[in-house]
Design a protein around this motif. Sequence first.
Motif, short mmCIF file in Angstrom:
data_model
loop_
_atom_site.label_atom_id
_atom_site.label_comp_id
_atom_site.label_asym_id
_atom_site.label_seq_id
_atom_site.Cartn_x
_atom_site.Cartn_y
_atom_site.Cartn_z
N VAL A 80 15.34 -118.03 28.23
CA VAL A 80 14.51 -117.12 27.44
C VAL A 80 13.07 -117.59 27.56
CG1 VAL A 80 14.02 -116.25 25.11
CG2 VAL A 80 16.40 -116.64 25.84
N SER A 81 12.19 -116.68 27.88
CA SER A 81 10.78 -117.05 28.01
C SER A 81 9.96 -116.38 26.92
CB SER A 81 10.23 -116.66 29.38
OG SER A 81 10.10 -115.25 29.47
N GLN A 82 8.82 -116.95 26.63
CA GLN A 82 7.89 -116.39 25.66
C GLN A 82 6.49 -116.44 26.23
OE1 GLN A 82 9.68 -118.24 21.73
NE2 GLN A 82 7.76 -117.19 21.22
N PRO B 198 21.12 -114.11 22.04
CA PRO B 198 22.49 -114.57 22.27
C PRO B 198 22.88 -114.33 23.72
CG PRO B 198 22.50 -112.46 21.13
CD PRO B 198 21.06 -112.84 21.30
N ALA B 199 23.45 -115.36 24.34
CA ALA B 199 23.88 -115.22 25.72
C ALA B 199 25.17 -114.43 25.77
CB ALA B 199 24.09 -116.60 26.32
N PRO B 200 25.39 -113.70 26.84
CA PRO B 200 26.64 -112.94 26.96
C PRO B 200 27.84 -113.88 27.02
CG PRO B 200 25.40 -112.89 29.02
CD PRO B 200 24.52 -113.53 28.01
N GLY B 201 28.96 -113.39 26.55
CA GLY B 201 30.16 -114.22 26.55
C GLY B 201 30.75 -114.33 25.17
N THR C 77 15.78 -106.61 28.00
CA THR C 77 15.32 -107.96 28.31
C THR C 77 13.99 -108.31 27.64
OG1 THR C 77 14.22 -107.20 30.31
CG2 THR C 77 16.49 -108.01 30.55
N LEU C 78 13.46 -107.41 26.82
CA LEU C 78 12.14 -107.65 26.25
C LEU C 78 12.06 -107.23 24.80
CD1 LEU C 78 9.08 -108.31 26.48
CD2 LEU C 78 8.76 -105.95 27.28
N SER C 79 11.58 -108.15 23.97
CA SER C 79 11.24 -107.84 22.59
C SER C 79 9.83 -108.35 22.34
CB SER C 79 12.22 -108.51 21.62
OG SER C 79 11.80 -108.32 20.28
N THR C 80 9.05 -107.60 21.58
CA THR C 80 7.70 -108.05 21.26
C THR C 80 7.50 -108.12 19.75
OG1 THR C 80 6.82 -105.79 21.32
CG2 THR C 80 6.72 -107.06 23.36
N CYS D 36 8.90 -111.79 24.20
CA CYS D 36 10.10 -112.59 24.38
C CYS D 36 10.97 -111.91 25.42
CB CYS D 36 10.84 -112.70 23.04
SG CYS D 36 12.40 -113.62 23.13
N ARG D 37 11.30 -112.65 26.47
CA ARG D 37 12.10 -112.07 27.55
C ARG D 37 13.34 -112.90 27.82
NH1 ARG D 37 9.33 -108.22 30.62
NH2 ARG D 37 7.11 -108.16 30.18
N SER D 38 14.46 -112.21 28.02
CA SER D 38 15.65 -112.87 28.53
C SER D 38 15.60 -112.72 30.05
CB SER D 38 16.92 -112.24 27.94
OG SER D 38 16.96 -110.85 28.20
N LEU D 39 15.59 -113.85 30.75
CA LEU D 39 15.28 -113.80 32.18
C LEU D 39 16.49 -113.50 33.07
CD1 LEU D 39 12.65 -116.64 32.62
CD2 LEU D 39 12.34 -114.22 32.15
N ASP D 40 17.65 -113.94 32.68
CA ASP D 40 18.79 -113.76 33.58
C ASP D 40 19.98 -113.13 32.88
OD1 ASP D 40 19.63 -117.34 33.57
OD2 ASP D 40 19.13 -115.93 31.97
N PHE D 41 19.71 -112.47 31.76
CA PHE D 41 20.78 -111.77 31.08
C PHE D 41 20.16 -110.69 30.19
CE2 PHE D 41 20.40 -113.50 26.73
CZ PHE D 41 19.56 -114.57 26.96
N GLN D 42 20.99 -109.77 29.78
CA GLN D 42 20.52 -108.71 28.90
C GLN D 42 20.86 -109.03 27.46
OE1 GLN D 42 22.39 -105.20 30.59
NE2 GLN D 42 20.63 -104.79 31.88
N ALA D 43 19.97 -108.65 26.56
CA ALA D 43 20.16 -108.96 25.15
C ALA D 43 19.87 -107.72 24.32
CB ALA D 43 19.27 -110.11 24.72
#
Lengths: 112, 116
Positions: B4-6, B97-100, B75-78, B23-30
């Motif tokens: 997760v990046s900011q 939260p990561a998928p799974g 993948t993006l929340s602001t 706020c971005r999830s880089l390798d998964f969808q949230a």
Amino acid sequence: QKEVEQDPGPLSVPEGAIVSLNCTYSNSAFQYFMWYRQYSRKGPELLMYTYSSGNKEDGRFTAQVNKSSKYISLFIRDSQPSDSATYLCAMSAWDTGNQFYFGTGTSLTVIP
Amino acid sequence: GAVVSQHPSRVICKSGTSVKIECRSLDFQATTMFWYRQFPKQSLMLMATSNEGSKATYEQGVEKDKFLINHASLTLSTLTVTSAHPEDSSFYICSAPAPGPYNEQFFGPGTRLTVL
């Protein structure tokens, strides 16, 4: 009463010591238990994750969950100066969605 | 683990201005992301839950009109701090939260906001 209680410390130990960090909780529905490590001015980093009861070991770190007594512990063996950080416990239940409940964090300093 | 990046990592602004934090999830969808604020030597305080495709859910005591949240994509929340004041200076952290099946949460690196 807070959902999760954690002694804020600060805790100071010599290098090589065994560190024990603990959290107690009141909600018996919690079943996901996590420990995060947070260095100063950084985001929390997931350290250990345990589902339901029991122990989990990863290198020098052991996470322990005691659901009957409603407390969790994190043990750090052979502590290193690089372990100096704030350790946050967190927990959640299936019916709280993805909402986490955090302890206040324990500040740990490992003295070389 | 999931990343997760900011952005930005640090921002200094004048009182009265608005600041946007991504706020971005880089390798998964949230579909859900969480926004926290943290004061020095204190724990994380949940501000709001960001929901993709619907309004954010705010915690008690958090002003909706002051802290605007938009979950623009999977993948993006602001988080926009409107009309910032010195008391809004804090460390803002998002998580996703990561998928799974294991309900793991991953945090962004945080954004330090200083309002002069």
